[in-house]
Write a protein that holds these residues in place. Structure first.
Motif, PDB file in Angstrom:
ATOM      1  N   SER A   7      41.635  46.255  37.991  1.00 59.35           N
ATOM      2  CA  SER A   7      40.697  45.940  39.068  1.00 59.35           C
ATOM      3  C   SER A   7      41.004  44.584  39.677  1.00 59.35           C
ATOM      4  CB  SER A   7      39.264  45.909  38.525  1.00 59.35           C
ATOM      5  OG  SER A   7      38.838  47.183  38.137  1.00 59.35           O
ATOM      6  N   GLU A  50      38.467  47.158  31.355  1.00 55.34           N
ATOM      7  CA  GLU A  50      38.626  46.967  32.798  1.00 55.34           C
ATOM      8  C   GLU A  50      39.299  45.617  32.950  1.00 55.34           C
ATOM      9  OE1 GLU A  50      35.136  46.852  35.328  1.00 55.34           O
ATOM     10  OE2 GLU A  50      36.391  46.833  37.134  1.00 55.34           O
ATOM     11  N   HIS A 102      34.442  54.802  32.919  1.00 52.02           N
ATOM     12  CA  HIS A 102      34.207  53.409  33.340  1.00 52.02           C
ATOM     13  C   HIS A 102      32.795  53.034  32.905  1.00 52.02           C
ATOM     14  CE1 HIS A 102      35.094  50.149  36.595  1.00 52.02           C
ATOM     15  NE2 HIS A 102      34.285  49.665  35.648  1.00 52.02           N
ATOM     16  N   ASP A 136      30.784  53.301  36.084  1.00 54.97           N
ATOM     17  CA  ASP A 136      30.705  51.832  36.067  1.00 54.97           C
ATOM     18  C   ASP A 136      29.310  51.387  35.621  1.00 54.97           C
ATOM     19  OD1 ASP A 136      31.584  49.244  36.292  1.00 54.97           O
ATOM     20  OD2 ASP A 136      32.174  49.398  38.408  1.00 54.97           O
ATOM     21  N   HIS A 175      38.626  41.688  41.308  1.00 54.41           N
ATOM     22  CA  HIS A 175      37.270  41.221  41.639  1.00 54.41           C
ATOM     23  C   HIS A 175      37.313  39.964  42.492  1.00 54.41           C
ATOM     24  CE1 HIS A 175      36.529  43.508  37.774  1.00 54.41           C
ATOM     25  NE2 HIS A 175      35.815  44.138  38.659  1.00 54.41           N
ATOM     26  N   HIS A 195      34.872  44.359  30.360  1.00 55.73           N
ATOM     27  CA  HIS A 195      35.652  43.460  31.215  1.00 55.73           C
ATOM     28  C   HIS A 195      36.615  42.579  30.415  1.00 55.73           C
ATOM     29  CE1 HIS A 195      33.614  44.079  35.028  1.00 55.73           C
ATOM     30  NE2 HIS A 195      32.434  43.924  34.464  1.00 55.73           N
ATOM     31  N   HIS A 198      37.813  51.007  41.336  1.00 53.13           N
ATOM     32  CA  HIS A 198      36.890  50.902  42.490  1.00 53.13           C
ATOM     33  C   HIS A 198      37.505  50.377  43.793  1.00 53.13           C
ATOM     34  CE1 HIS A 198      36.536  46.732  41.132  1.00 53.13           C
ATOM     35  NE2 HIS A 198      35.787  47.038  40.103  1.00 53.13           N
TER      36      HIS A 198
END
Ligand SMILES: [Zn+2]
Ligand SMILES: [Zn+2]
Length: 270
Positions: free
Chosen positions: A110, A84, A7, A231, A112, A40, A156
């Motif tokens: 993920s 990600e 990551h 990350d 967010h 991202h 995460h």
């Protein structure tokens, strides 16, 4: 011990600072053997939570940067390329077209932001009630992701604590054990995993995402697919706390850490 970092972000992410080459070189210098760049690709705009139909438009640039990095690195590190992928459940058709490019080694799924909300990072949390409601929605949306499956591991899990704690609400995933067990059963059934993200160890959260008690629930449910990732958004953080993460995995009962190539898991003895 073979160190892996699955990551990492380059400046191809809006919040990144270094080139793919610089990030990978930092990894090699810190003894990371296998690393994945996961810039991202967020389906939603972080400020508003509204749909961004051009969220994959930087993919050409990422591929060029990656190819240049691999050439310059001359085999010093096994560098892989992933993304990600944020909020894939908010636009499943768009998500499917991105996830099926066939060019990706790895996808972190993920969340967010939850639907119709901005990024968790942007919210000015005002009450414990508001935080708890958002955590409920956050967990429930993971079921949507797990059903859709445009990813390899969930990213995460429980990182909402970082932003809530900053506003004085120290709220993790405690109390959600039953629902998490169900989520993990669904993930395992669909051949998916989770990541152990070390970024919280570098900030005021002071814990990994997920935290150890959630990690244990995943293992007890039979979870075996688990990647570790820093990350990192800058070279200094590449590989950070990866050895601690591996120790945590052993303590939680895992025998292997996972890496991915062309979306297929490979297992490395801890
Ligand atoms: Zn993230
Ligand atoms: Zn990230």
């Amino acid at each position: 011990m073979i160190l892996t970092d699955f990551h990492t972000h380059s400046y191809c992410s809006d919040d990144g600072t270094a080139s793919i080459y610089e990030m990978a070189l930092a990894g090699a210098e810190k003894g990371v053997s296998i690393m994945c760049i996961t810039d991202h690709v967020d389906i939603d705009y972080f400020e508003t939570g509204g749909l961004n139909p051009d969220c994959f438009s930087h993919w050409g640039k990422i591929k060029e940067e990656y190819a240049r990095a691999v050439e310059k690195l001359q085999g010093r590190i096994d560098l892989r390329l992933g993304i990600e992928f944020g909020e894939a459940n908010h636009a499943p058709e768009l998500a499917e077209s991105i996830a099926s490019t066939g060019e990706l080694d790895f996808i972190i799924g993920s969340l967010h932001n939850v639907r119709d909300y901005p990024d968790f990072f942007c919210i000015r949390y005002k009450s414990e009630k508001e935080c708890r409601e958002l955590v409920d929605r956050y967990i429930e949306e993971h079921f949507e992701l797990a059903e859709l499956g445009f990813f390899d591991v969930l990213g995460h899990l429980g990182y909402t604590k970082r932003y809530m704690k900053r506003r004085g609400f120290d709220i993790g995933l405690e109390g959600h054990e039953d629902r998490l067990r169900e989520l993990f059963r669904l993930l395992i059934q669909n051949g998916k995993g989770i990541e152990l993200n070390t970024s919280g160890l570098r900030d005021t959260t002071g814990s990994t995402f997920p935290e150890k008690h959630v990690l244990k629930l995943y293992r007890e449910a039979g979870g075996e697919i688990i990647t570790v990732g820093s990350d990192s958004h800058r070279t200094e953080d590449v590989g950070a706390n990866i050895e601690d993460a591996c120790e945590l995995l052993r303590e939680a009962g895992f025998e292997y850490v996972t890496v991915f190539k062309k979306r297929k898991p490979e297992f490395i003895k801890l």
